[in-house]
Write an enzyme that holds these catalytic residues in place. Structure first.
Site, short mmCIF file in Angstrom:
data_model
loop_
_atom_site.label_atom_id
_atom_site.label_comp_id
_atom_site.label_asym_id
_atom_site.label_seq_id
_atom_site.Cartn_x
_atom_site.Cartn_y
_atom_site.Cartn_z
N GLU A 295 0.89 -1.18 0.00
CA GLU A 295 0.00 0.00 0.00
C GLU A 295 0.91 1.20 0.00
O GLU A 295 1.78 1.34 0.86
CB GLU A 295 -0.92 -0.03 1.22
CG GLU A 295 -1.86 -1.23 1.25
CD GLU A 295 -2.68 -1.41 -0.03
OE1 GLU A 295 -2.99 -0.41 -0.70
OE2 GLU A 295 -2.98 -2.57 -0.38
N CYS A 329 -1.46 8.85 4.22
CA CYS A 329 -1.51 8.49 2.80
C CYS A 329 -2.84 8.95 2.21
O CYS A 329 -2.95 9.20 1.02
CB CYS A 329 -1.35 6.99 2.65
SG CYS A 329 -2.43 6.10 3.76
P1 NAD Z 1 9.15 5.19 2.78
O1 NAD Z 1 8.87 4.57 1.48
O2 NAD Z 1 10.24 6.19 2.87
O3 NAD Z 1 9.51 4.07 3.86
C1 NAD Z 1 8.68 2.95 4.04
C2 NAD Z 1 9.54 1.80 4.53
O4 NAD Z 1 10.46 1.45 3.49
C3 NAD Z 1 10.40 2.15 5.75
O5 NAD Z 1 10.50 1.02 6.58
C4 NAD Z 1 11.73 2.48 5.13
O6 NAD Z 1 12.82 2.29 6.02
C5 NAD Z 1 11.79 1.50 3.98
N1 NAD Z 1 12.68 1.96 2.91
C6 NAD Z 1 13.01 3.22 2.58
N2 NAD Z 1 13.87 3.22 1.53
C7 NAD Z 1 14.06 1.94 1.20
C8 NAD Z 1 14.82 1.30 0.19
N3 NAD Z 1 15.56 1.99 -0.68
N4 NAD Z 1 14.80 -0.04 0.12
C9 NAD Z 1 14.05 -0.75 0.99
N5 NAD Z 1 13.29 -0.20 1.96
C10 NAD Z 1 13.30 1.13 2.07
O7 NAD Z 1 7.77 5.79 3.32
P2 NAD Z 1 7.49 6.58 4.67
O8 NAD Z 1 8.06 7.95 4.54
O9 NAD Z 1 7.82 5.79 5.87
O10 NAD Z 1 5.90 6.66 4.61
C11 NAD Z 1 5.26 7.59 3.81
C12 NAD Z 1 4.76 6.97 2.53
O11 NAD Z 1 3.95 5.85 2.85
C13 NAD Z 1 3.87 7.91 1.74
O12 NAD Z 1 4.16 7.77 0.37
C14 NAD Z 1 2.47 7.41 2.06
O13 NAD Z 1 1.50 7.73 1.09
C15 NAD Z 1 2.70 5.94 2.17
N6 NAD Z 1 1.67 5.29 2.97
C16 NAD Z 1 0.70 4.58 2.31
C17 NAD Z 1 -0.31 3.97 3.02
C18 NAD Z 1 -1.39 3.21 2.32
O14 NAD Z 1 -2.12 2.48 2.98
N7 NAD Z 1 -1.51 3.32 1.01
C19 NAD Z 1 -0.35 4.07 4.41
C20 NAD Z 1 0.67 4.78 5.05
C21 NAD Z 1 1.68 5.39 4.31
#
Ligand code: NAD
Length: 542
Positions: A295, A329
């Protein structure tokens, strides 16, 4: 094992407490916030039931108070992931053989512990570590996570009891096996409930898990784990690894035993994980095809028809766009408003926005706290500065200040071009872009709203005219996985509005629903012939 005659407690949404002045929960929460902020903790990885503290300490600071150190987490190197996978695989046979009711009991107990003993602790952790207000923490860290745990348990026997028909002399059944290998849970900073749900939903279905929480939500992740341990989760079933995201996740994707990914976060990161898994599948790296559930981002809309109720719409925009600093999100970040309503809506918004206070969330009078970190602050303020310098934008309300914490005031920008970057790109902050459309060009504006975005997570349509609602619901059908009529596009409740979107917003496996849990089982069909034939000739051969 199939025990479909057992009934689980009927799941009911956890009531949201008010934290109004004089309420007992307010006093308890404030006491907990104060004592936790004065007692820094060490967050270690958790592998095979043991804490692993590497000694490589990284400070956890409050987003709204640079001077407040909540403790340190211990960063590991990728070999920690190998250990976590080994511990998970060692725990897998016993966990898969555990009766489902015993697995369910762990999560029901976790829900009960969170509803009582740990409620103020996890709420306070979410306030201090992620800068949520008391209300935002309560609906996330307490209520939504309790709901995930209770409702998922409610869905489990229904899934198990979905069995095929049998024919004379034959008994058919489906054995809902866990996946073979481990599930990798990668969780975002912005919802404590999601951090708790992503590792536990696969575990409830009998899977073993390696969990990598977000760096800026390690503080609350630690307490989620404390609850699960106290609830009796056996060692090795969920293993938490801490370290550089790309390196830790990369190591997990290199494993032959990767059976699935349960991800929530940005679209770019999920796409990169999908591409790496695709590469691995091409090379024959994995034992099975890993299940990918993600998501991801959103650019969530509010579309107003000329018949919309302006006062209610203004409230929905304020709450939908600015609560939790727009870091949901589902947050409203683009609005389409008819020219006939704009002057009244603008006046109403401009009454409210200056009255909103932004500050330290332990002062419960604030509507907003800080954005999560320096990177977010710089990204969002750069976009606001860009809008201030852009002749195609009218910045109606804004402000920012990072002296004590990463504070950004609710920002309202009218854009001339409905295709402007502010209407297109996910900014993930308290910034609402508004496109004012000519009432005579309503259909064109609606079509742009439906089709312009690479995302399709949430959206809201506002009208009093029933025919307009029916028509718009059709036009916007693929534009959002969660569609709201005369409501804000945030605040989905487990069991009531299963959550998830399509297009670039994710695989739409609807967290907190049976659809999601189904991704974590690999059904085995069993046919038993009660009295097998002994002659090999068929009658037609006679
Ligand atoms: P993010 O993508 O920066 O991080 C999410 C996770 O991925 C974290 O655990 C992070 O450490 C990991 N991550 C980051 N870079 C990575 C890489 N290169 N390789 C592997 N893993 C990596 O997102 P965030 O800032 O924590 O959260 C915000 C984002 O999440 C927004 O885009 C938001 O829309 C989305 N979000 C979506 C939902 C939904 O249900 N659709 C819900 C909550 C948040």
């Amino acid at each position: 094992m199939i025990e479909s005659s057992i009934e689980v407690p009927v799941a009911i949404n956890e009531p949201v407490r008010s934290y109004a002045p004089g309420s007992p929960e307010r006093d308890e929460l404030l006491r907990t916030v104060s004592s936790m902020s004065a007692s820094p903790i060490e967050v270690a990885a958790y592998i095979g039931g043991r804490e692993v503290a590497s000694g490589e300490r990284v400070a956890m600071r409050s987003p709204h108070r640079h001077d407040m150190v909540l403790g340190h987490w211990h960063g590991g190197d990728p070999s920690q992931v190998d250990d976590a996978i080994a511990a998970a695989l060692a725990a897998a046979p016993a966990w898969a053989a555990t009766p489902w009711s015993a697995r369910a009991a762990v999560f029901l107990k976790a829900a009960e512990l969170l509803a009582t003993k740990y409620r103020s602790v996890l709420n306070a952790a979410t306030m201090l570590g992620q800068s949520k207000t008391a209300h935002q923490a309560e609906i996330d860290a307490a209520c939504e996570l309790i709901d995930f745990w209770r409702f998922n348990v409610g869905f489990l026997p229904k899934i198990l009891s979905d069995q095929p028909i049998s024919s004379p002399g034959v008994w058919n059944l489906v054995d809902h096996r866990p996946l073979e290998g481990f599930v990798l849970a990668v969780t975002p900073f912005n919802f404590t409930a999601i951090a708790g749900n992503l590792p536990t939903a696969p575990a409830l279905m009998g899977n073993v898990v390696v969990w990598k929480p977000a760096a800026n939500a390690m503080y609350s992740a630690h307490f989620i784990l404390e609850i699960l341990k106290e609830a009796g989760l056996p060692p090795g079933v969920i293993n938490m690894v801490l370290g550089d995201p790309a390196a830790m996740v990369g190591r997990a994707l290199a494993s032959r035993h990767l059976a699935g990914i349960h991800f929530t976060g940005s679209t770019a990161v999920f796409r990169s994980l999908w591409a790496k898994v695709g590469e691995g599948v091409g090379e024959g790296r994995y034992r099975s095809y890993p299940r990918l559930v993600g998501e991801t981002g959103g650019k969530d809309f509010v579309f107003a028809h000329p018949s919309a109720d302006v006062d209610a719409l203004a409230t929905a925009l304020v709450r939908g766009a600015y609560e939790y600093q727009g870091q949901k999100c589902s947050a409203a970040s683009r609005a389409y408003v008819p020219a006939s309503l704009w002057p009244a809506l603008r006046a109403r918004m401009m009454d409210v926005l200056p009255a909103i206070t932004v500050g330290d969330v332990s002062d419960l009078s604030h509507f907003m706290g800080a954005v999560i970190d320096r990177r977010a602050y710089d990204r969002i303020t750069a976009a606001v500065k860009g809008a201030l310098a852009d002749t195609g934008c009218e910045v109606l309300h804004h402000g920012y200040d990072d002296r004590d914490g990463y504070f950004i005031r609710p920002t309202l920008i009218r854009v001339d071009d409905p295709g402007h970057a502010l209407m297109r790109d996910e900014l993930f902050g308290p910034v609402l872009a508004v496109s004012v459309y000519d009432d005579a060009r309503y259909d064109e504006a609606l079509s742009r709203c439906a089709n312009d975005s690479e995302y399709a997570l949430t959206g809201a349509f506002w009208a009093r005219d029933r025919a307009a609602i029916t028509h718009a619901s059709g036009v916007l059908r693929q534009g959002a996985g969660n569609f709201y009529v005369n409501d804000k596009p945030t605040g989905a409740v487990v069991g009531q509005q299963p959550f998830g979107g399509a297009r670039g917003s994710g695989t739409n496996d609807k967290a907190g629903s049976a659809l999601n849990l189904l991704r974590w089982v690999s059904p085995r069909t069993v046919k038993e012939t009660l009295v097998p034939p002994t002659g090999w000739r068929y009658p037609f051969m006679g």
